[in-house]
Write a protein that holds these residues in place. Structure first.
Motif, PDB file in Angstrom:
ATOM      1  N   ARG A  57     -15.493 -26.596  -6.398  1.00  0.00           N
ATOM      2  CA  ARG A  57     -14.500 -26.259  -5.374  1.00  0.00           C
ATOM      3  C   ARG A  57     -14.773 -27.038  -4.102  1.00  0.00           C
ATOM      4  O   ARG A  57     -15.908 -27.086  -3.607  1.00  0.00           O
ATOM      5  CB  ARG A  57     -14.527 -24.759  -5.064  1.00  0.00           C
ATOM      6  CG  ARG A  57     -14.254 -23.860  -6.261  1.00  0.00           C
ATOM      7  CD  ARG A  57     -14.339 -22.412  -5.850  1.00  0.00           C
ATOM      8  NE  ARG A  57     -13.190 -21.966  -5.077  1.00  0.00           N
ATOM      9  CZ  ARG A  57     -13.253 -21.080  -4.089  1.00  0.00           C
ATOM     10  NH1 ARG A  57     -14.409 -20.586  -3.714  1.00  0.00           N
ATOM     11  NH2 ARG A  57     -12.158 -20.701  -3.465  1.00  0.00           N
ATOM     12  N   TYR A 120      -9.974 -17.598   2.162  1.00  0.00           N
ATOM     13  CA  TYR A 120     -10.697 -18.093   0.991  1.00  0.00           C
ATOM     14  C   TYR A 120     -12.161 -17.694   1.052  1.00  0.00           C
ATOM     15  O   TYR A 120     -12.823 -17.849   2.079  1.00  0.00           O
ATOM     16  CB  TYR A 120     -10.604 -19.617   0.912  1.00  0.00           C
ATOM     17  CG  TYR A 120      -9.303 -20.122   0.328  1.00  0.00           C
ATOM     18  CD1 TYR A 120      -9.172 -20.365  -1.035  1.00  0.00           C
ATOM     19  CD2 TYR A 120      -8.195 -20.343   1.153  1.00  0.00           C
ATOM     20  CE1 TYR A 120      -7.971 -20.824  -1.562  1.00  0.00           C
ATOM     21  CE2 TYR A 120      -6.996 -20.804   0.632  1.00  0.00           C
ATOM     22  CZ  TYR A 120      -6.896 -21.041  -0.741  1.00  0.00           C
ATOM     23  OH  TYR A 120      -5.711 -21.489  -1.265  1.00  0.00           O
ATOM     24  N   ASP A 121     -12.638 -17.163  -0.059  1.00  0.00           N
ATOM     25  CA  ASP A 121     -14.064 -16.877  -0.185  1.00  0.00           C
ATOM     26  C   ASP A 121     -14.772 -18.103  -0.747  1.00  0.00           C
ATOM     27  O   ASP A 121     -14.177 -18.934  -1.422  1.00  0.00           O
ATOM     28  CB  ASP A 121     -14.295 -15.682  -1.122  1.00  0.00           C
ATOM     29  CG  ASP A 121     -13.736 -14.391  -0.571  1.00  0.00           C
ATOM     30  OD1 ASP A 121     -13.780 -14.216   0.666  1.00  0.00           O
ATOM     31  OD2 ASP A 121     -13.248 -13.560  -1.364  1.00  0.00           O
ATOM     32  N   GLY A 122     -16.054 -18.184  -0.490  1.00  0.00           N
ATOM     33  CA  GLY A 122     -16.867 -19.237  -1.095  1.00  0.00           C
ATOM     34  C   GLY A 122     -17.261 -18.828  -2.504  1.00  0.00           C
ATOM     35  O   GLY A 122     -16.724 -17.857  -3.049  1.00  0.00           O
ATOM     36  N   PRO A 123     -18.161 -19.577  -3.105  1.00  0.00           N
ATOM     37  CA  PRO A 123     -18.806 -20.725  -2.469  1.00  0.00           C
ATOM     38  C   PRO A 123     -18.018 -22.011  -2.674  1.00  0.00           C
ATOM     39  O   PRO A 123     -17.322 -22.171  -3.671  1.00  0.00           O
ATOM     40  CB  PRO A 123     -20.145 -20.785  -3.195  1.00  0.00           C
ATOM     41  CG  PRO A 123     -19.840 -20.271  -4.582  1.00  0.00           C
ATOM     42  CD  PRO A 123     -18.801 -19.213  -4.394  1.00  0.00           C
ATOM     43  N   PHE A 124     -18.148 -22.913  -1.685  1.00  0.00           N
ATOM     44  CA  PHE A 124     -17.627 -24.264  -1.814  1.00  0.00           C
ATOM     45  C   PHE A 124     -18.788 -25.220  -2.022  1.00  0.00           C
ATOM     46  O   PHE A 124     -19.876 -25.013  -1.486  1.00  0.00           O
ATOM     47  CB  PHE A 124     -16.836 -24.665  -0.569  1.00  0.00           C
ATOM     48  CG  PHE A 124     -15.585 -23.862  -0.374  1.00  0.00           C
ATOM     49  CD1 PHE A 124     -14.487 -24.047  -1.201  1.00  0.00           C
ATOM     50  CD2 PHE A 124     -15.505 -22.909   0.629  1.00  0.00           C
ATOM     51  CE1 PHE A 124     -13.329 -23.298  -1.035  1.00  0.00           C
ATOM     52  CE2 PHE A 124     -14.354 -22.159   0.806  1.00  0.00           C
ATOM     53  CZ  PHE A 124     -13.267 -22.352  -0.023  1.00  0.00           C
ATOM     54  N   VAL A 127     -17.216 -29.642   1.650  1.00  0.00           N
ATOM     55  CA  VAL A 127     -16.181 -29.374   2.655  1.00  0.00           C
ATOM     56  C   VAL A 127     -15.973 -30.648   3.462  1.00  0.00           C
ATOM     57  O   VAL A 127     -16.946 -31.324   3.829  1.00  0.00           O
ATOM     58  CB  VAL A 127     -16.590 -28.220   3.596  1.00  0.00           C
ATOM     59  CG1 VAL A 127     -15.616 -28.105   4.771  1.00  0.00           C
ATOM     60  CG2 VAL A 127     -16.661 -26.903   2.824  1.00  0.00           C
ATOM     61  N   VAL A 143     -17.174 -22.257   8.258  1.00  0.00           N
ATOM     62  CA  VAL A 143     -17.259 -22.526   6.824  1.00  0.00           C
ATOM     63  C   VAL A 143     -18.688 -22.541   6.294  1.00  0.00           C
ATOM     64  O   VAL A 143     -18.892 -22.348   5.093  1.00  0.00           O
ATOM     65  CB  VAL A 143     -16.563 -23.866   6.496  1.00  0.00           C
ATOM     66  CG1 VAL A 143     -17.461 -25.065   6.779  1.00  0.00           C
ATOM     67  CG2 VAL A 143     -16.083 -23.888   5.050  1.00  0.00           C
ATOM     68  N   LYS A 146     -19.868 -20.134   3.737  1.00  0.00           N
ATOM     69  CA  LYS A 146     -19.133 -20.201   2.472  1.00  0.00           C
ATOM     70  C   LYS A 146     -19.528 -21.417   1.642  1.00  0.00           C
ATOM     71  O   LYS A 146     -18.976 -21.624   0.559  1.00  0.00           O
ATOM     72  CB  LYS A 146     -17.626 -20.225   2.748  1.00  0.00           C
ATOM     73  CG  LYS A 146     -17.144 -18.988   3.506  1.00  0.00           C
ATOM     74  CD  LYS A 146     -15.638 -18.966   3.684  1.00  0.00           C
ATOM     75  CE  LYS A 146     -15.209 -17.711   4.454  1.00  0.00           C
ATOM     76  NZ  LYS A 146     -13.750 -17.542   4.510  1.00  0.00           N
ATOM     77  N   VAL A 147     -20.459 -22.209   2.139  1.00  0.00           N
ATOM     78  CA  VAL A 147     -20.941 -23.376   1.405  1.00  0.00           C
ATOM     79  C   VAL A 147     -22.243 -22.997   0.706  1.00  0.00           C
ATOM     80  O   VAL A 147     -23.139 -22.410   1.316  1.00  0.00           O
ATOM     81  CB  VAL A 147     -21.187 -24.571   2.357  1.00  0.00           C
ATOM     82  CG1 VAL A 147     -21.770 -25.760   1.608  1.00  0.00           C
ATOM     83  CG2 VAL A 147     -19.886 -24.963   3.046  1.00  0.00           C
ATOM     84  N   ARG A 148     -22.326 -23.318  -0.562  1.00  0.00           N
ATOM     85  CA  ARG A 148     -23.537 -22.963  -1.309  1.00  0.00           C
ATOM     86  C   ARG A 148     -24.711 -23.836  -0.867  1.00  0.00           C
ATOM     87  O   ARG A 148     -24.532 -24.964  -0.392  1.00  0.00           O
ATOM     88  CB  ARG A 148     -23.310 -23.130  -2.807  1.00  0.00           C
ATOM     89  CG  ARG A 148     -23.154 -24.574  -3.271  1.00  0.00           C
ATOM     90  CD  ARG A 148     -23.244 -24.647  -4.796  1.00  0.00           C
ATOM     91  NE  ARG A 148     -22.988 -25.987  -5.314  1.00  0.00           N
ATOM     92  CZ  ARG A 148     -23.896 -26.959  -5.368  1.00  0.00           C
ATOM     93  NH1 ARG A 148     -25.115 -26.757  -4.888  1.00  0.00           N
ATOM     94  NH2 ARG A 148     -23.583 -28.152  -5.884  1.00  0.00           N
TER      95      ARG A 148
END
Length: 221
Positions: A57, A120-124, A127, A143, A146-148
């Motif tokens: 994602r 929007y939920d993570g994880p991204f 980005v 953000v 929400k980033v792994r």
């Protein structure tokens, strides 16, 4: 001297990946519209990051008609969420996605990217921040959770674009103050963004002089 005539710039352009047919159409439209894109030099880095993170994602703050998204897709990203305030640009992006055969992997959200990310939920995995420069730092702070861990955040226009680059050099080299936001909010925004990611122990950041300059931050905790 025009920076794009510098031998290093010419070398990077000559060795960048070739456009796909759809990307070539996008680049031609961008030239017609006078619309800036990240170009193939920086696009190659986006492709590489998608590949290295095994991206599932991707979220973009500011997408235009989806040129940058195509580079993430070329790197194997499963899905890219594109945000664009201009409905005409987003509509053109949807058409490009349909023509290019990747409509099922791209979602275009019309409106304010800062409002869209809240839905929007993570994880991204990756980005891209490429919207209003004075909002870069806010986008990053919003953000990041929400980033792994192991994911990446990329910001465009770090060395070139609607900014006064000598002011940034003076700030980071000599400690000169950034411009007042009422005078030059774009340059100040880029300076604040770079200062934010460099001082955040949650990420490790490198600035790469490709395209208009990109800051690549990897989340380490």
């Amino acid at each position: 001297m025009d920076v794009r005539s510098h031998p290093i710039e010419r070398f990077l352009a000559a060795t960048a990946p070739e456009h796909t047919a759809t990307q070539a159409e996008m680049a031609e439209l961008a030239d017609d519209w006078g619309f800036p894109t990240i170009g193939p030099e920086a696009g190659a880095v986006l492709r590489l990051l998608a590949r290295l993170t095994d991206a599932e994602r991707v979220f973009e703050f500011g997408s235009g008609f989806g040129y940058s998204a195509t580079w993430f897709l070329r790197g194997g990203a499963d899905a890219v969420i594109c945000t664009e305030f201009d409905e005409d640009e987003a509509t053109r992006g949807v058409a490009f996605a349909a023509d290019g055969g990747y409509a099922d992997r791209v979602t275009f959200e019309v409106g304010d990217a800062m409002e869209t990310i809240e839905r929007y939920d993570g994880p991204f995995d990756v980005v891209l921040i490429d919207h209003q420069k004075h909002r870069y730092a806010d986008a990053y702070r919003t953000v990041l959770p929400k980033v792994r861990t192991g994911g990446a955040i990329v910001a465009d226009n770090i060395t070139r674009g609607p900014i006064d680059f000598p002011d940034l050099v003076a700030h980071f080299e000599d400690g000169a103050p950034l411009p007042d936001p009422e005078v030059d909010e774009e340059t100040r925004g880029i300076g604040e963004y770079v200062g934010t990611v460099r001082s955040d122990d949650a990420v490790e950041t490198a600035i790469l002089p490709v395209g208009s300059g990109i800051a690549v931050s990897t989340k380490v905790v």
